[in-house]
Design an enzyme around this catalytic site. Sequence first.
Site, PDB file in Angstrom:
ATOM      1  N   GLU A  47      36.175  36.947  37.139  1.00 41.46           N
ATOM      2  CA  GLU A  47      35.165  36.763  38.180  1.00 41.46           C
ATOM      3  C   GLU A  47      33.881  37.520  37.862  1.00 41.46           C
ATOM      4  O   GLU A  47      32.779  37.039  38.153  1.00 41.46           O
ATOM      5  CB  GLU A  47      35.709  37.134  39.566  1.00 41.46           C
ATOM      6  N   CYS A  63      40.494  42.377  42.008  1.00 41.60           N
ATOM      7  CA  CYS A  63      40.725  43.812  42.127  1.00 41.60           C
ATOM      8  C   CYS A  63      39.638  44.401  43.030  1.00 41.60           C
ATOM      9  O   CYS A  63      38.675  43.714  43.394  1.00 41.60           O
ATOM     10  CB  CYS A  63      40.702  44.478  40.749  1.00 41.60           C
TER      11      CYS A  63
END
Length: 143
Positions: free
Chosen positions: A72, A98
């Site tokens: 990402e 995360c």
Amino acid sequence: MSEAKQAKYDKAYLRMANEWGKLSYCERKQVGAIIVKDRMIISDGYNGTPTGFENSCEDEEGYTKWYVLHAEANAILKVASSTQSCRGATLYITLSPCKECSKLIHQAGIIRVVYMTNYRDDSGLQFLQRAGVELKHLPNIDE
């Protein structure tokens, strides 16, 4: 767009993110991401080392090198170096973000995250939920 049609698109984009993740040189985990805005793919990414570095993501002991970028982050950085904007976009990713990437997602203006698999630490998802980002878990993209 109807809920059924949105679900169909969500699964298709997640399948694309899954395929994109297969381009990663990482051995421990291959993660793919697609950013969609106004029904157009504006970026893609997979986890890997920065441009100009060797492709190997793990060190001799099998641990992920500290400078490996998450899928990402790579996709968001691609948009940052273009004329596009992530504001109002949806991120499709094979592994939930995360906590570090969740900050990037929120700050980039992404309003929706659709993911396949839960990351072992859910603090990133908790942060995104608190930030008002819509989250959708789709573990079965082939159904």
